[in-house]
Design an enzyme around this catalytic site. Structure first.
Site, PDB file in Angstrom:
ATOM      1  N   ASP A  66      31.151  42.530 -74.204  1.00 13.16           N
ATOM      2  CA  ASP A  66      30.065  43.510 -74.060  1.00 13.16           C
ATOM      3  C   ASP A  66      29.959  44.407 -75.295  1.00 13.16           C
ATOM      4  O   ASP A  66      30.966  44.703 -75.942  1.00 13.16           O
ATOM      5  CB  ASP A  66      30.328  44.361 -72.810  1.00 13.16           C
ATOM      6  CG  ASP A  66      29.106  45.151 -72.389  1.00 13.16           C
ATOM      7  OD1 ASP A  66      27.984  44.803 -72.824  1.00 13.16           O
ATOM      8  OD2 ASP A  66      29.264  46.120 -71.627  1.00 13.16           O
ATOM      9  N   ASN A  98      20.930  38.288 -67.068  1.00 15.63           N
ATOM     10  CA  ASN A  98      20.491  38.320 -68.476  1.00 15.63           C
ATOM     11  C   ASN A  98      19.155  37.609 -68.706  1.00 15.63           C
ATOM     12  O   ASN A  98      18.498  37.834 -69.720  1.00 15.63           O
ATOM     13  CB  ASN A  98      21.551  37.713 -69.400  1.00 15.63           C
ATOM     14  CG  ASN A  98      22.777  38.570 -69.584  1.00 15.63           C
ATOM     15  OD1 ASN A  98      23.886  38.077 -69.812  1.00 15.63           O
ATOM     16  ND2 ASN A  98      22.618  39.882 -69.488  1.00 15.63           N
TER      17      ASN A  98
HETATM   18  C1  FPP Z   1      26.758  41.447 -74.097  1.00 17.37           C
HETATM   19  O1  FPP Z   1      26.403  42.434 -75.042  1.00 17.37           O
HETATM   20  C2  FPP Z   1      26.698  40.136 -74.691  1.00 17.37           C
HETATM   21  C3  FPP Z   1      25.929  39.104 -74.250  1.00 17.37           C
HETATM   22  C4  FPP Z   1      25.014  39.204 -73.094  1.00 17.37           C
HETATM   23  C5  FPP Z   1      25.908  37.823 -74.934  1.00 17.37           C
HETATM   24  C6  FPP Z   1      27.216  37.330 -75.430  1.00 17.37           C
HETATM   25  C7  FPP Z   1      26.983  36.467 -76.595  1.00 17.37           C
HETATM   26  C8  FPP Z   1      27.789  36.380 -77.678  1.00 17.37           C
HETATM   27  C9  FPP Z   1      29.070  37.056 -77.788  1.00 17.37           C
HETATM   28  C10 FPP Z   1      27.374  35.577 -78.849  1.00 17.37           C
HETATM   29  C11 FPP Z   1      27.413  34.127 -78.742  1.00 17.37           C
HETATM   30  C12 FPP Z   1      28.379  33.565 -77.782  1.00 17.37           C
HETATM   31  C13 FPP Z   1      28.651  32.258 -77.743  1.00 17.37           C
HETATM   32  C14 FPP Z   1      29.558  31.733 -76.716  1.00 17.37           C
HETATM   33  C15 FPP Z   1      28.035  31.341 -78.686  1.00 17.37           C
HETATM   34  P1  FPP Z   1      25.069  43.243 -74.773  1.00 17.37           P
HETATM   35  O2  FPP Z   1      23.950  42.572 -75.443  1.00 17.37           O
HETATM   36  O3  FPP Z   1      24.897  43.461 -73.303  1.00 17.37           O
HETATM   37  O4  FPP Z   1      25.413  44.616 -75.487  1.00 17.37           O
HETATM   38  P2  FPP Z   1      24.931  46.060 -75.044  1.00 17.37           P
HETATM   39  O5  FPP Z   1      25.560  46.351 -73.708  1.00 17.37           O
HETATM   40  O6  FPP Z   1      25.456  46.931 -76.131  1.00 17.37           O
HETATM   41  O7  FPP Z   1      23.451  46.027 -74.975  1.00 17.37           O
END
Ligand code: FPP
Length: 245
Positions: free
Chosen positions: A21, A69
């Site tokens: 996250d 998501n």
């Molecule tokens: C949460 O951060 C992250 C995600 C929903 C996506 C996770 C993806 C990756 C780590 C990159 C690629 C992964 C792979 C396996 C190729 P957020 O966007 O919710 O962050 P925030 O809470 O700060 O908005």
């Protein structure tokens, strides 16, 4: 002594689950677009994978995309799916060099065709690897997983293949997407948030929890080592008293 050398190799968590996250907030802090955060999250994924392999942790499960998501802006969803495809292509060598077998949980049929095809190809290519199982939770909802398991069990009872009195925790767990892996011993979440967000709700009944303040793109293998070391300092009583252990 560095933190890695302090880790007791005879008391490793067998399964580490991570909620990655903070990509968006990390990017925003740098004045960049959210996708920049996801792109930089890929190197943290590599750190987590290689760190797990270096320690000898056999199961690593990463929360990459929840069913919730799908409600994000269309462009971000598309960019995440594309990032998954390019990352799988680039990281296949990391998987093969480290003996990592790729696995998924969640409704991958909902993913774009090219993404699903890439996942299936990568799972096939790594199927013989035995050092570590890397599970990506994609289009995953733990509540849906529990509902799916319940439906499947009901079907078996209605067809006369399962006695209702035979249903216990073990039978139930054997109908979850995670049926072939142990429950997580350790759950890590980055970004300072302290919640579970519909992730492995059944499976984390007795997991140790680690909440790190840093954002996912900043996560390194040293953070994994520190979480594992802290995990080893805890007394896991599973409802017993200290004296009984
Ligand atoms: C949460 O951060 C992250 C995600 C929903 C996506 C996770 C993806 C990756 C780590 C990159 C690629 C992964 C792979 C396996 C190729 P957020 O966007 O919710 O962050 P925030 O809470 O700060 O908005």
């Amino acid at each position: 002594m560095n933190i890695k050398d302090k880790i007791d190799r005879n008391n490793l968590p067998q399964h580490v689950a991570i909620i990655m996250d903070g990509n968006g907030r990390w990017a925003k802090g740098l004045g960049k677009l959210r996708i920049f955060g996801h792109q930089n999250g890929v190197s943290a994924v590599r750190e987590a994978m290689e760190g797990a392999v270096e320690l000898g942790i056999p199961y690593l499960t990463l929360y990459a995309f929840s069913t919730e998501n799908w409600n994000r802006p269309k462009l971000e969803v598309l960019a995440l799916m594309e990032l998954l495809v390019t990352t799988l292509s680039k990281e296949i060598k990391t998987f093969q060099d480290n003996g990592i077998r790729l696995n998924t949980i969640g409704d991958i049929d909902k993913l774009p065709k090219n993404c699903r095809a890439k996942l299936i190809e990568s799972m096939e290519l790594t199927a013989q690897n035995t050092t570590c199982v890397l599970t990506l939770a994609l289009s995953y909802s733990s509540q849906k997983e529990i509902v799916d398991a319940t439906k499947e069990i009901c079907k078996q009872v209605m067809q006369g293949n399962l006695d209702i009195d035979a249903i216990d925790e073990k039978v139930f767990a054997n109908h979850l997407y995670t049926r072939n892996m142990p429950d997580p011993d350790l759950l890590i979440r980055t970004s300072g948030e302290q919640r579970i967000s519909n992730y492995l709700l059944w499976q984390i009944a007795y997991s140790e929890l680690s909440f790190l303040p840093k954002m996912w793109p900043e996560f390194t293998r040293e953070d994994l080592y520190e979480c594992v070391y802290n995990y080893q300092q805890r007394e896991r009583r599973f409802g017993k008293t200290s004296e009984q252990l």
